[in-house]
Design a protein around this motif. Sequence first.
Motif, mmCIF file in Angstrom:
data_model
loop_
_atom_site.group_PDB
_atom_site.id
_atom_site.type_symbol
_atom_site.label_atom_id
_atom_site.label_comp_id
_atom_site.label_asym_id
_atom_site.label_seq_id
_atom_site.Cartn_x
_atom_site.Cartn_y
_atom_site.Cartn_z
ATOM 1 N N ARG A 7 35.303 9.973 45.318
ATOM 2 C CA ARG A 7 35.438 11.061 46.305
ATOM 3 C C ARG A 7 36.890 11.532 46.367
ATOM 4 O O ARG A 7 37.165 12.732 46.409
ATOM 5 C CB ARG A 7 34.969 10.589 47.690
ATOM 6 C CG ARG A 7 33.482 10.493 47.808
ATOM 7 C CD ARG A 7 32.989 10.406 49.243
ATOM 8 N NE ARG A 7 33.884 9.739 50.161
ATOM 9 C CZ ARG A 7 33.566 8.647 50.873
ATOM 10 N NH1 ARG A 7 32.388 8.114 50.768
ATOM 11 N NH2 ARG A 7 34.434 8.106 51.703
ATOM 12 N N LEU A 8 37.807 10.573 46.371
ATOM 13 C CA LEU A 8 39.226 10.912 46.406
ATOM 14 C C LEU A 8 39.618 11.719 45.170
ATOM 15 O O LEU A 8 40.307 12.742 45.278
ATOM 16 C CB LEU A 8 40.083 9.650 46.512
ATOM 17 C CG LEU A 8 41.589 9.865 46.545
ATOM 18 C CD1 LEU A 8 41.995 10.715 47.747
ATOM 19 C CD2 LEU A 8 42.318 8.533 46.549
ATOM 20 N N ALA A 9 39.152 11.305 44.005
ATOM 21 C CA ALA A 9 39.473 12.022 42.768
ATOM 22 C C ALA A 9 38.930 13.447 42.816
ATOM 23 O O ALA A 9 39.610 14.397 42.418
ATOM 24 C CB ALA A 9 38.903 11.273 41.568
ATOM 25 N N LYS A 10 37.704 13.610 43.307
ATOM 26 C CA LYS A 10 37.111 14.948 43.403
ATOM 27 C C LYS A 10 37.874 15.812 44.407
ATOM 28 O O LYS A 10 38.118 16.997 44.160
ATOM 29 C CB LYS A 10 35.637 14.859 43.779
ATOM 30 C CG LYS A 10 34.765 14.359 42.643
ATOM 31 C CD LYS A 10 33.312 14.370 43.042
ATOM 32 C CE LYS A 10 32.439 13.874 41.918
ATOM 33 N NZ LYS A 10 32.157 14.899 40.941
ATOM 34 N N LEU A 11 38.265 15.220 45.509
ATOM 35 C CA LEU A 11 39.026 15.973 46.510
ATOM 36 C C LEU A 11 40.408 16.354 45.990
ATOM 37 O O LEU A 11 40.902 17.444 46.275
ATOM 38 C CB LEU A 11 39.124 15.186 47.813
ATOM 39 C CG LEU A 11 37.830 15.108 48.619
ATOM 40 C CD1 LEU A 11 37.997 14.151 49.799
ATOM 41 C CD2 LEU A 11 37.408 16.484 49.114
ATOM 42 N N ARG A 12 41.048 15.479 45.218
ATOM 43 C CA ARG A 12 42.352 15.811 44.623
ATOM 44 C C ARG A 12 42.206 16.966 43.640
ATOM 45 O O ARG A 12 43.043 17.861 43.584
ATOM 46 C CB ARG A 12 42.953 14.591 43.908
ATOM 47 C CG ARG A 12 43.358 13.476 44.814
ATOM 48 C CD ARG A 12 44.657 13.797 45.500
ATOM 49 N NE ARG A 12 45.048 12.629 46.282
ATOM 50 C CZ ARG A 12 45.753 12.701 47.373
ATOM 51 N NH1 ARG A 12 46.177 13.852 47.814
ATOM 52 N NH2 ARG A 12 46.058 11.620 48.045
ATOM 53 N N GLU A 35 44.000 20.627 43.966
ATOM 54 C CA GLU A 35 44.795 21.279 42.928
ATOM 55 C C GLU A 35 44.270 22.678 42.633
ATOM 56 O O GLU A 35 45.044 23.626 42.478
ATOM 57 C CB GLU A 35 44.772 20.442 41.636
ATOM 58 C CG GLU A 35 45.608 19.190 41.716
ATOM 59 C CD GLU A 35 45.531 18.377 40.433
ATOM 60 O OE1 GLU A 35 45.314 18.973 39.347
ATOM 61 O OE2 GLU A 35 45.694 17.149 40.514
ATOM 62 N N TRP A 36 42.963 22.816 42.565
ATOM 63 C CA TRP A 36 42.366 24.119 42.278
ATOM 64 C C TRP A 36 42.661 25.100 43.413
ATOM 65 O O TRP A 36 43.008 26.260 43.176
ATOM 66 C CB TRP A 36 40.854 23.984 42.067
ATOM 67 C CG TRP A 36 40.209 25.285 41.717
ATOM 68 C CD1 TRP A 36 40.190 25.902 40.502
ATOM 69 C CD2 TRP A 36 39.506 26.148 42.615
ATOM 70 N NE1 TRP A 36 39.513 27.096 40.586
ATOM 71 C CE2 TRP A 36 39.076 27.273 41.875
ATOM 72 C CE3 TRP A 36 39.188 26.077 43.965
ATOM 73 C CZ2 TRP A 36 38.367 28.312 42.439
ATOM 74 C CZ3 TRP A 36 38.463 27.111 44.528
ATOM 75 C CH2 TRP A 36 38.068 28.221 43.762
ATOM 76 N N LEU A 37 42.535 24.639 44.654
ATOM 77 C CA LEU A 37 42.823 25.511 45.792
ATOM 78 C C LEU A 37 44.295 25.913 45.824
ATOM 79 O O LEU A 37 44.624 27.060 46.145
ATOM 80 C CB LEU A 37 42.419 24.839 47.102
ATOM 81 C CG LEU A 37 40.913 24.701 47.328
ATOM 82 C CD1 LEU A 37 40.639 23.829 48.551
ATOM 83 C CD2 LEU A 37 40.259 26.056 47.485
ATOM 84 N N ALA A 38 45.198 24.994 45.478
ATOM 85 C CA ALA A 38 46.629 25.322 45.416
ATOM 86 C C ALA A 38 46.872 26.378 44.345
ATOM 87 O O ALA A 38 47.643 27.327 44.554
ATOM 88 C CB ALA A 38 47.448 24.065 45.140
ATOM 89 N N TRP A 39 46.199 26.253 43.194
ATOM 90 C CA TRP A 39 46.333 27.247 42.129
ATOM 91 C C TRP A 39 45.811 28.596 42.613
ATOM 92 O O TRP A 39 46.439 29.627 42.382
ATOM 93 C CB TRP A 39 45.574 26.794 40.878
ATOM 94 C CG TRP A 39 45.607 27.835 39.812
ATOM 95 C CD1 TRP A 39 46.598 28.041 38.894
ATOM 96 C CD2 TRP A 39 44.633 28.859 39.583
ATOM 97 N NE1 TRP A 39 46.292 29.122 38.104
ATOM 98 C CE2 TRP A 39 45.086 29.643 38.510
ATOM 99 C CE3 TRP A 39 43.423 29.185 40.177
ATOM 100 C CZ2 TRP A 39 44.373 30.734 38.020
ATOM 101 C CZ3 TRP A 39 42.713 30.267 39.690
ATOM 102 C CH2 TRP A 39 43.191 31.025 38.629
ATOM 103 N N GLN A 40 44.646 28.581 43.288
ATOM 104 C CA GLN A 40 44.065 29.822 43.803
ATOM 105 C C GLN A 40 45.021 30.501 44.787
ATOM 106 O O GLN A 40 45.202 31.712 44.755
ATOM 107 C CB GLN A 40 42.729 29.552 44.516
ATOM 108 C CG GLN A 40 41.572 29.367 43.580
ATOM 109 C CD GLN A 40 41.179 30.670 42.929
ATOM 110 O OE1 GLN A 40 41.585 30.962 41.815
ATOM 111 N NE2 GLN A 40 40.393 31.459 43.607
#
Length: 107
Positions: free
Chosen positions: A9-14, A18-23
């Motif tokens: 879960r932690l890996a998926k949330l990380r 990252e994707w949201l930060a890129w967006q």
Amino acid sequence: MTDLPPAERLAKLRTLEEWLAWQLQDTRRKIEVLERQVQEQAGYVVEKAIREGHPLGATIHVADCTMVQRETRTISGAEARFALTKDGGFFTPCEFCAPGKTLGIGE
């Protein structure tokens, strides 16, 4: 996702983070590009100097400024930016409409 072990879960949330930060970064970059385009299209005018040799020189205004009193000529945002940054000895910004702010130059 709650049925996954905490490490997964932690890996998926990380990854999501990252994707949201890129967006967010990409969206901010697009906003900057569009803001520059709007600034360039906003339109500017240069108002003739009060008289030849007057210390204030010609005045740069945003096109819809209501403080224009003399003859004007339409100029682009790039020309207005150049006039205010490179030729400040002859051109001054209007204190009322503050074209430097819309052009993103320090005032």
